[in-house]
Design a protein around this motif. Structure first.
Motif, PDB file in Angstrom:
ATOM      1  N   MET A  48       0.849  -1.204   0.000  1.00 20.97           N
ATOM      2  CA  MET A  48       0.000   0.000   0.000  1.00 20.97           C
ATOM      3  C   MET A  48       0.878   1.245   0.000  1.00 20.97           C
ATOM      4  SD  MET A  48      -1.058  -0.397   3.974  1.00 20.97           S
ATOM      5  CE  MET A  48       0.229  -0.240   5.240  1.00 20.97           C
ATOM      6  N   LYS A  49       0.369   2.319  -0.584  1.00 21.35           N
ATOM      7  CA  LYS A  49       1.120   3.578  -0.623  1.00 21.35           C
ATOM      8  C   LYS A  49       1.174   4.237   0.746  1.00 21.35           C
ATOM      9  CE  LYS A  49       0.435   4.771  -5.497  1.00 21.35           C
ATOM     10  NZ  LYS A  49      -0.221   5.694  -6.466  1.00 21.35           N
ATOM     11  N   TRP A  50       0.062   4.120   1.493  1.00 20.65           N
ATOM     12  CA  TRP A  50       0.034   4.738   2.819  1.00 20.65           C
ATOM     13  C   TRP A  50      -0.959   3.992   3.701  1.00 20.65           C
ATOM     14  CZ3 TRP A  50       3.351   6.995   5.530  1.00 20.65           C
ATOM     15  CH2 TRP A  50       3.013   7.725   6.683  1.00 20.65           C
ATOM     16  N   TRP A  51      -0.891   4.234   5.008  1.00 19.63           N
ATOM     17  CA  TRP A  51      -1.713   3.501   5.974  1.00 19.63           C
ATOM     18  C   TRP A  51      -3.215   3.673   5.729  1.00 19.63           C
ATOM     19  CZ3 TRP A  51       0.868   0.032   8.518  1.00 19.63           C
ATOM     20  CH2 TRP A  51       2.227   0.240   8.778  1.00 19.63           C
ATOM     21  N   SER A  52      -3.594   4.737   5.036  1.00 19.04           N
ATOM     22  CA  SER A  52      -5.014   4.958   4.770  1.00 19.04           C
ATOM     23  C   SER A  52      -5.602   3.866   3.876  1.00 19.04           C
ATOM     24  CB  SER A  52      -5.228   6.328   4.112  1.00 19.04           C
ATOM     25  OG  SER A  52      -4.420   6.457   2.963  1.00 19.04           O
ATOM     26  N   ASP A  53      -4.743   3.082   3.225  1.00 14.02           N
ATOM     27  CA  ASP A  53      -5.205   1.942   2.439  1.00 14.02           C
ATOM     28  C   ASP A  53      -4.741   0.621   3.042  1.00 14.02           C
ATOM     29  OD1 ASP A  53      -6.918   2.730   0.343  1.00 14.02           O
ATOM     30  OD2 ASP A  53      -5.239   3.624  -0.746  1.00 14.02           O
ATOM     31  N   LEU A  54      -4.625   0.585   4.360  1.00 12.79           N
ATOM     32  CA  LEU A  54      -4.250  -0.652   5.057  1.00 12.79           C
ATOM     33  C   LEU A  54      -5.192  -1.799   4.700  1.00 12.79           C
ATOM     34  CD1 LEU A  54      -2.506  -2.124   7.174  1.00 12.79           C
ATOM     35  CD2 LEU A  54      -4.028  -1.200   8.948  1.00 12.79           C
ATOM     36  N   TRP A  55      -6.448  -1.464   4.390  1.00 15.51           N
ATOM     37  CA  TRP A  55      -7.429  -2.501   4.056  1.00 15.51           C
ATOM     38  C   TRP A  55      -7.024  -3.308   2.821  1.00 15.51           C
ATOM     39  CZ3 TRP A  55     -10.574  -2.702  -0.390  1.00 15.51           C
ATOM     40  CH2 TRP A  55     -10.482  -1.588  -1.238  1.00 15.51           C
ATOM     41  N   LEU A  56      -6.219  -2.711   1.928  1.00 12.20           N
ATOM     42  CA  LEU A  56      -5.743  -3.467   0.773  1.00 12.20           C
ATOM     43  C   LEU A  56      -4.882  -4.647   1.214  1.00 12.20           C
ATOM     44  CD1 LEU A  56      -4.750  -0.686  -1.805  1.00 12.20           C
ATOM     45  CD2 LEU A  56      -6.734  -2.205  -1.885  1.00 12.20           C
ATOM     46  N   ASN A  57      -4.165  -4.484   2.315  1.00 15.70           N
ATOM     47  CA  ASN A  57      -3.402  -5.593   2.880  1.00 15.70           C
ATOM     48  C   ASN A  57      -4.314  -6.557   3.628  1.00 15.70           C
ATOM     49  OD1 ASN A  57      -1.290  -3.977   2.021  1.00 15.70           O
ATOM     50  ND2 ASN A  57      -0.084  -4.243   3.895  1.00 15.70           N
ATOM     51  N   GLU A  58      -5.011  -6.020   4.633  1.00 16.94           N
ATOM     52  CA  GLU A  58      -5.694  -6.884   5.596  1.00 16.94           C
ATOM     53  C   GLU A  58      -7.013  -7.461   5.079  1.00 16.94           C
ATOM     54  OE1 GLU A  58      -4.030  -7.914   7.840  1.00 16.94           O
ATOM     55  OE2 GLU A  58      -2.498  -6.385   8.172  1.00 16.94           O
ATOM     56  N   GLY A  59      -7.744  -6.676   4.297  1.00 18.46           N
ATOM     57  CA  GLY A  59      -8.998  -7.190   3.761  1.00 18.46           C
ATOM     58  C   GLY A  59      -8.771  -8.359   2.826  1.00 18.46           C
ATOM     59  N   PHE A  60      -7.785  -8.217   1.920  1.00 17.53           N
ATOM     60  CA  PHE A  60      -7.499  -9.299   0.984  1.00 17.53           C
ATOM     61  C   PHE A  60      -6.925 -10.510   1.701  1.00 17.53           C
ATOM     62  CE2 PHE A  60      -7.915  -6.200  -2.479  1.00 17.53           C
ATOM     63  CZ  PHE A  60      -8.562  -6.980  -3.415  1.00 17.53           C
ATOM     64  N   ALA A  61      -6.016 -10.293   2.657  1.00 21.87           N
ATOM     65  CA  ALA A  61      -5.435 -11.425   3.378  1.00 21.87           C
ATOM     66  C   ALA A  61      -6.505 -12.176   4.160  1.00 21.87           C
ATOM     67  CB  ALA A  61      -4.330 -10.939   4.315  1.00 21.87           C
ATOM     68  N   THR A  62      -7.442 -11.429   4.748  1.00 19.51           N
ATOM     69  CA  THR A  62      -8.533 -12.067   5.501  1.00 19.51           C
ATOM     70  C   THR A  62      -9.397 -12.914   4.578  1.00 19.51           C
ATOM     71  OG1 THR A  62      -8.589 -10.275   7.127  1.00 19.51           O
ATOM     72  CG2 THR A  62     -10.568 -11.629   6.934  1.00 19.51           C
ATOM     73  N   LEU A  63      -9.758 -12.352   3.435  1.00 21.34           N
ATOM     74  CA  LEU A  63     -10.643 -13.061   2.516  1.00 21.34           C
ATOM     75  C   LEU A  63      -9.946 -14.263   1.878  1.00 21.34           C
ATOM     76  CD1 LEU A  63     -13.595 -12.471   1.703  1.00 21.34           C
ATOM     77  CD2 LEU A  63     -12.712 -11.545  -0.424  1.00 21.34           C
ATOM     78  N   ILE A  64      -8.722 -14.058   1.423  1.00 23.17           N
ATOM     79  CA  ILE A  64      -8.022 -15.131   0.715  1.00 23.17           C
ATOM     80  C   ILE A  64      -7.636 -16.249   1.679  1.00 23.17           C
ATOM     81  CG2 ILE A  64      -5.919 -15.672  -0.574  1.00 23.17           C
ATOM     82  CD1 ILE A  64      -6.231 -12.940  -1.927  1.00 23.17           C
ATOM     83  N   SER A  65      -7.415 -15.919   2.950  1.00 24.52           N
ATOM     84  CA  SER A  65      -7.128 -16.986   3.915  1.00 24.52           C
ATOM     85  C   SER A  65      -8.305 -17.951   4.031  1.00 24.52           C
ATOM     86  CB  SER A  65      -6.799 -16.389   5.285  1.00 24.52           C
ATOM     87  OG  SER A  65      -7.935 -15.806   5.891  1.00 24.52           O
ATOM     88  N   LEU A  66      -9.535 -17.414   3.947  1.00 20.50           N
ATOM     89  CA  LEU A  66     -10.719 -18.284   4.011  1.00 20.50           C
ATOM     90  C   LEU A  66     -10.816 -19.150   2.761  1.00 20.50           C
ATOM     91  CD1 LEU A  66     -13.291 -15.685   5.391  1.00 20.50           C
ATOM     92  CD2 LEU A  66     -12.001 -17.400   6.666  1.00 20.50           C
ATOM     93  N   LYS A  67     -10.519 -18.557   1.609  1.00 20.08           N
ATOM     94  CA  LYS A  67     -10.500 -19.349   0.369  1.00 20.08           C
ATOM     95  C   LYS A  67      -9.441 -20.453   0.461  1.00 20.08           C
ATOM     96  CE  LYS A  67     -12.173 -16.387  -3.425  1.00 20.08           C
ATOM     97  NZ  LYS A  67     -12.918 -17.398  -4.187  1.00 20.08           N
ATOM     98  N   GLY A  68      -8.289 -20.120   1.020  1.00 22.06           N
ATOM     99  CA  GLY A  68      -7.204 -21.078   1.127  1.00 22.06           C
ATOM    100  C   GLY A  68      -7.563 -22.263   2.008  1.00 22.06           C
ATOM    101  N   VAL A  69      -8.181 -21.983   3.155  1.00 25.40           N
ATOM    102  CA  VAL A  69      -8.549 -23.069   4.068  1.00 25.40           C
ATOM    103  C   VAL A  69      -9.684 -23.896   3.485  1.00 25.40           C
ATOM    104  CG1 VAL A  69      -9.327 -23.641   6.387  1.00 25.40           C
ATOM    105  CG2 VAL A  69      -7.738 -21.755   6.056  1.00 25.40           C
ATOM    106  N   ASP A  70     -10.630 -23.243   2.805  1.00 25.46           N
ATOM    107  CA  ASP A  70     -11.680 -24.006   2.123  1.00 25.46           C
ATOM    108  C   ASP A  70     -11.077 -24.961   1.097  1.00 25.46           C
ATOM    109  OD1 ASP A  70     -14.080 -23.315   3.336  1.00 25.46           O
ATOM    110  OD2 ASP A  70     -14.413 -21.562   2.061  1.00 25.46           O
TER     111      ASP A  70
END
Length: 339
Positions: A48-70
């Motif tokens: 991410m360019k700055w902390w204001s887009d932290l969700w680009l890190n954490e939102g995707f990691a949260t979602l893809i982790s569920l896909k991975g475990v499924d």
């Protein structure tokens, strides 16, 4: 931590032995490891360019982790059933003064500390739900193509949400399908209403005749007597199942004007809980929903059963509806098996 080359994990979160630990420990362990591995792409490969887009890190990691475990467990329920995450996110997001997903007050340390517990639910849970909503709007294949293009375009570079949306819009516009065809607004227009403003909409549903209802939106106010005049409006995708093709379709609710909508025989709006919102039905519809649940609760999908309970109890807390409605919705639960 997702350090590049050396992922670290607490010992208590990294151990599991079948028969000795509760099964929830296994699920947590799988999701934590998958989450941190996901960061090798979302956070490390593209940052991410700055902390204001932290969700680009954490939102995707949260979602893809569920896909991975499924994928690992040969299941689909972790990704498809976001009811618990949505409940947590909504409860935090209905707090007065909550910040938006993107562009919040991250530069103010005092404000950050004050909101940390709620912010985690916004940055991790709400953002992952919004990302899933993007995927359903432009459809899965287009979404995958867009993510591949995004990661390759910004390999070893920094990116913000505008970069992501530009790529997704390009891929969407160059392919057939999706639920934005024929609309006079773009994906960026839609997502700006979800990530740049805090809180969420309440959608009122009132029956006209049969399965024909009127729906309208307003900002959800958890404590109505503290509410101030508010002009917030969302571009809301109302997902429904086409009775002929059985495919997901979208009815767009884009302003505060009531719209006529055909529920196509469903008892509830947005039956698979794909949109981040609360829903309030008229009293006659709540009565029909209660009777349907008592007769055969499976006619209403699991996600919607969870939403009905959380929405009605939330609205009853400050007198927006009677607790009688909320408790009536729970009367079927001695038969519930989707724990």
């Amino acid at each position: 931590m997702e350090n590049w080359g050396l992922i670290t994990i607490r010992q208590r979160d990294g151990l599991y032995k079948d028969g000795l630990f509760p099964i929830i420990q296994k699920h947590n362990l799988q999701e934590i490891i998958a989450h941190e591995v996901s960061h090798q792409w979302f956070g490390n490969l593209v940052t991410m360019k700055w902390w204001s887009d932290l969700w680009l890190n954490e939102g995707f990691a949260t979602l893809i982790s569920l896909k991975g475990v499924d994928f690992l467990e040969n299941t689909t329920w972790r990704y498809d059933d976001r009811a618990e995450s949505q409940c947590f996110a909504l409860r935090s997001d209905q707090t007065n003064g909550m910040i938006p997903i993107s562009g919040g007050e991250y530069s103010n340390p005092g404000r950050y500390t004050e909101l940390t517990s709620h912010m985690n639910h916004i940055i991790y849970k709400k953002s992952s739900i919004i990302i899933r909503m993007i995927e359903r709007i432009i459809e899965e294949d287009t979404f995958k193509k867009g993510l591949r293009r995004f990661l390759n375009s910004f390999l070893y570079k920094n990116a913000d949400h505008e970069d992501l949306f530009n790529v997704l819009v390009y891929v969407h516009d160059s392919s057939a399908g999706g639920h934005l065809s024929g609309q006079n607004f773009s994906l960026s227009d839609v997502m700006d209403t979800w990530i740049r403003q805090p809180h969420f909409p309440l959608v009122h549903v009132n029956r006209k005749e049969g399965s024909i209802v009127t729906i309208r939106q307003e900002k959800y106010e958890h404590v109505p007597y503290l509410a101030r005049a508010n002009e917030q409006v969302w571009k809301i995708p109302i997902f429904y199942d086409d009775p002929v093709s059985a495919k997901h379709k979208v009815f767009w609710l884009t302003d505060k004007q009531p719209q006529v909508f055909d529920m196509a025989g469903q008892y509830v709006v947005d039956p698979h809980q794909l949109t981040y919102m609360r829903i309030r039905y008229d009293i006659e519809m709540y009565s029909d929903i209660t009777m349907a649940l008592l007769h055969d609760y499976r006619v209403i999908p699991t996600n919607s059963r969870s939403r009905l309970i959380d929405d009605t109890f939330s609205m009853a807390e400050h007198g927006q509806m009677s607790y009688k409605v909320a408790f009536n919705v729970t009367m079927y639960m001695s038969k519930e098996v989707s724990f």
